[in-house]
Design a protein around this motif. Structure first.
Motif, PDB file in Angstrom:
ATOM      1  N   SER A  53       9.649  28.556  11.503  1.00 51.49           N
ATOM      2  CA  SER A  53      10.970  28.706  12.087  1.00 51.49           C
ATOM      3  C   SER A  53      11.880  27.664  11.450  1.00 51.49           C
ATOM      4  O   SER A  53      11.549  27.088  10.404  1.00 51.49           O
ATOM      5  CB  SER A  53      10.908  28.545  13.609  1.00 51.49           C
ATOM      6  N   ASP A  54      13.037  27.416  12.071  1.00 51.25           N
ATOM      7  CA  ASP A  54      13.944  26.375  11.574  1.00 51.25           C
ATOM      8  C   ASP A  54      13.830  25.085  12.388  1.00 51.25           C
ATOM      9  O   ASP A  54      14.541  24.125  12.134  1.00 51.25           O
ATOM     10  CB  ASP A  54      15.385  26.879  11.563  1.00 51.25           C
ATOM     11  N   ASP A  76       8.091  23.538  16.989  1.00 50.68           N
ATOM     12  CA  ASP A  76       8.005  23.934  18.389  1.00 50.68           C
ATOM     13  C   ASP A  76       6.603  24.464  18.670  1.00 50.68           C
ATOM     14  O   ASP A  76       5.755  24.568  17.772  1.00 50.68           O
ATOM     15  CB  ASP A  76       9.053  25.025  18.673  1.00 50.68           C
ATOM     16  N   THR A 125       9.127  36.632  19.308  1.00 51.09           N
ATOM     17  CA  THR A 125      10.293  36.943  20.131  1.00 51.09           C
ATOM     18  C   THR A 125      10.128  38.338  20.700  1.00 51.09           C
ATOM     19  O   THR A 125       9.785  39.280  19.980  1.00 51.09           O
ATOM     20  CB  THR A 125      11.596  36.847  19.314  1.00 51.09           C
ATOM     21  N   VAL A 130       4.578  25.960  15.709  1.00 51.16           N
ATOM     22  CA  VAL A 130       5.588  26.486  14.796  1.00 51.16           C
ATOM     23  C   VAL A 130       6.152  25.328  13.987  1.00 51.16           C
ATOM     24  O   VAL A 130       6.530  24.292  14.552  1.00 51.16           O
ATOM     25  CB  VAL A 130       6.708  27.208  15.565  1.00 51.16           C
ATOM     26  N   PHE A 163      11.529  37.812  13.376  1.00 48.58           N
ATOM     27  CA  PHE A 163      11.783  36.372  13.350  1.00 48.58           C
ATOM     28  C   PHE A 163      12.238  35.901  11.966  1.00 48.58           C
ATOM     29  O   PHE A 163      12.301  34.705  11.684  1.00 48.58           O
ATOM     30  CB  PHE A 163      10.503  35.632  13.763  1.00 48.58           C
ATOM     31  N   LYS A 188      15.147  33.062  11.384  1.00 48.74           N
ATOM     32  CA  LYS A 188      14.760  31.683  11.669  1.00 48.74           C
ATOM     33  C   LYS A 188      13.805  31.141  10.602  1.00 48.74           C
ATOM     34  O   LYS A 188      13.880  29.965  10.215  1.00 48.74           O
ATOM     35  CB  LYS A 188      14.130  31.590  13.054  1.00 48.74           C
ATOM     36  N   VAL A 189      12.904  31.995  10.116  1.00 47.65           N
ATOM     37  CA  VAL A 189      11.998  31.568   9.049  1.00 47.65           C
ATOM     38  C   VAL A 189      12.791  31.198   7.797  1.00 47.65           C
ATOM     39  O   VAL A 189      12.560  30.161   7.175  1.00 47.65           O
ATOM     40  CB  VAL A 189      10.973  32.674   8.730  1.00 47.65           C
TER      41      VAL A 189
END
Length: 322
Positions: free
Chosen positions: A150-151, A154, A171, A189, A213, A216-217
């Motif tokens: 992701s960015d 988490d 998601t 993540v 997703f 965000k990746v």
């Protein structure tokens, strides 16, 4: 409960991908999710991939693995054809959303022992399958990263839909009910840039299939894209088969508007193409269809290929642009 054993009679035909094999898949109830229940008691079989010659241990109760078994290759033809054009011995592939490793295996064969494959997959069960494939084929140049991307860093919930590992998502779109979620995993993540910079080898090809997703990746890969300008393939939309929801669920339903991806990639210098194939005589061949801002949201394509003018794979792909 038995399974459709007569389907094995068409193996010589489907393995050669002769005209009409898709209709046979439907007639013999091989290919679609709706026939899943008919194959629940089907066995696991080991075959050699018809292209890269690696051994594959395939669970025929799973529709995508069954599809691969009857074709002798992974079903995602256009993606593999693009990889064939771009990747050579010694190159580096990044496979994000590797599932059980079909693209990882294909890429490992193309880049050879002198190359490298980074395989990202947060589902621990899928990672175990990838490890089994690597051991079965004595492949040493693949690194498995058991994380989602992701960015931001988490811990998120990975939900598996319809008992199919290829439909694992970080998601969940509004309207998907609990009964279609077969498993949940709490997974780490990370940010792709942080992990990929640990290896200084240039990245030639980057594939992302993360069930909605993608944006965000990509945001977490900004420095990687700026540095290496690899050929990038992303899923164009995500439309899970959800019988409890009347309307289809795309990236837009999850707040993952394709225009966001378009503008993000454009500011990095990338242009999008619809990734598809065109039939010539008995075979399908790679085709790249230019996509603009005005029609990217309503695109009919399953995957986009993003090409940078300075990409080292640009010359190999230009001849396929329509």
């Amino acid at each position: 409960m038995t399974y459709p054993r007569l389907a094995f009679l068409i193996l010589p035909y489907t393995r050669h991908e002769l005209p009409g094999w898709g209709y046979l898949f439907k007639a013999f109830k091989i290919s679609t999710v709706e026939h899943h229940s008919l194959w629940k008691s089907a066995p696991t079989k080991t075959i050699r991939h018809s292209w890269h010659n690696h051994l594959m241990k395939l669970d025929l109760s799973n529709w995508s693995e069954r599809h691969t078994y009857f074709l002798g290759r992974f079903y995602d033809l256009d993606l593999q054809l693009a990889m064939n054009q771009v990747l050579k011995a010694g190159d580096r592939l990044v496979d994000i959303g590797a599932n059980i490793g079909m693209i990882t295996l294909h890429g490992a064969a193309l880049v050879g022992d002198s190359g490298h494959v980074d395989s990202f997959e947060p589902n621990p069960e899928c990672c175990q399958r990838i490890r089994e494939f690597l051991e079965l084929n004595d492949i040493k140049h693949v690194k498995i990263h058991e994380v989602g991307l992701s960015d931001v860093r988490d811990t998120l919930t990975l939900s598996i839909l319809h008992e199919h590992s290829g439909m694992g998502t970080l998601t969940i779109p509004e309207g998907i009910e609990d009964e279609v979620i077969s498993q949940k995993f709490e997974v780490p993540v990370s940010i792709g840039d942080d992990i990929l910079k640990e290896n200084s080898k240039p990245i030639k090809f980057l594939k992302i299939d993360v069930e909605g997703f993608e944006y965000k990746v990509l945001r977490g890969l900004e420095q990687t894209l700026k540095t290496w300008k690899p050929v990038v393939v992303t899923e164009a939309s995500w439309k899970p088969v959800v019988k409890t929801v009347e309307s289809s669920n795309s990236m837009d339903n999850m707040g993952m508007n394709p225009l966001e991806i378009y503008h993000f990639m454009k500011q990095l210098g990338y242009l999008p193409y619809g990734l598809t194939t065109k039939r010539r005589w008995l075979r399908h061949h790679l085709a790249l269809i230019p996509i603009g801002e005005d029609n990217i949201k309503d695109s009919i394509f399953s995957d986009f290929l993003w090409l940078h003018p300075e990409s080292s794979g640009k010359e190999a792909l230009e001849k396929f642009i329509s």
